[in-house]
Design a protein around this motif. Structure first.
Motif, short mmCIF file in Angstrom:
data_model
loop_
_atom_site.label_atom_id
_atom_site.label_comp_id
_atom_site.label_asym_id
_atom_site.label_seq_id
_atom_site.Cartn_x
_atom_site.Cartn_y
_atom_site.Cartn_z
N ASN A 116 -2.75 14.45 1.60
CA ASN A 116 -4.15 14.10 1.84
C ASN A 116 -5.00 15.29 1.43
O ASN A 116 -4.48 16.25 0.84
CB ASN A 116 -4.42 13.61 3.27
CG ASN A 116 -4.30 14.68 4.32
OD1 ASN A 116 -4.20 15.87 4.03
ND2 ASN A 116 -4.32 14.27 5.57
N SER A 170 0.84 -1.19 0.00
CA SER A 170 0.00 0.00 0.00
C SER A 170 0.88 1.25 0.00
O SER A 170 2.02 1.22 0.45
CB SER A 170 -0.88 -0.01 1.25
OG SER A 170 -1.56 1.20 1.38
N ARG A 202 -0.57 4.03 1.35
CA ARG A 202 -1.34 4.85 2.28
C ARG A 202 -0.88 4.57 3.71
O ARG A 202 -0.60 3.43 4.07
CB ARG A 202 -2.83 4.58 2.12
CG ARG A 202 -3.33 5.07 0.76
CD ARG A 202 -4.76 4.73 0.48
NE ARG A 202 -5.69 5.23 1.48
CZ ARG A 202 -6.32 6.41 1.42
NH1 ARG A 202 -6.10 7.20 0.40
NH2 ARG A 202 -7.16 6.77 2.36
N GLU A 231 -1.39 9.67 1.70
CA GLU A 231 -0.93 8.87 0.57
C GLU A 231 0.49 9.27 0.21
O GLU A 231 0.80 10.45 0.03
CB GLU A 231 -1.84 9.07 -0.64
CG GLU A 231 -1.51 8.15 -1.78
CD GLU A 231 -2.57 8.16 -2.87
OE1 GLU A 231 -2.21 7.80 -4.00
OE2 GLU A 231 -3.72 8.52 -2.59
N THR A 258 -7.13 0.08 3.69
CA THR A 258 -7.32 1.16 2.74
C THR A 258 -8.74 1.13 2.21
O THR A 258 -9.40 2.15 2.11
CB THR A 258 -6.29 1.06 1.59
OG1 THR A 258 -4.97 1.19 2.15
CG2 THR A 258 -6.50 2.15 0.56
#
Length: 80
Positions: free
Chosen positions: A51, A2, A4, A37, A75
Motif C-alpha cells: 500500500n 479482486s 485488494r 494490494e 474497491t
C-alpha cells in the motif's frame, strides 16, 4: 476476483532491514482498516501486499486470518 484486501484485525510483524533480514526486538504494526494490494510476486513468504505506506509479506494462513478480500464494489468505494 479482486486483488485488494482490508485488514480486519491489527497485528505485528518483525521489522526488516534493507537486506530483508529481521531486526531483533523490532516490530511493525499492521493497522486494522488499512487496504492492501496483492502483488503477483512474493520473495520472502506466500503473499506480498503493498500500500502507500510500504509492503509486507505473510503466509497464506495470516492472509486468511487478518484480511478480507474486497469485492470490486468495495474497491471502487475505497477509491472514491
Amino acid at each position: 476476483m479482486s486483488n485488494r484486501y482490508k485488514c480486519i484485525e491489527s497485528f505485528y510483524l518483525p521489522m526488516l532491514d534493507e537486506n530483508e533480514n529481521e531486526i531483533e526486538n523490532e516490530e511493525v504494526r499492521v493497522e486494522k482498516g488499512t487496504v492492501w494490494e496483492r502483488q503477483e510476486v512474493s520473495y520472502l513468504s506466500d503473499v506480498r501486499l503493498e500500500n502507500d505506506t510500504g509492503w509486507i509479506e505473510i503466509a497464506n494462513e495470516s492472509l486468511a486470518r487478518y484480511f478480507k478480500e474486497l469485492t470490486e464494489e468495495q474497491t471502487d468505494e475505497q477509491t472514491n
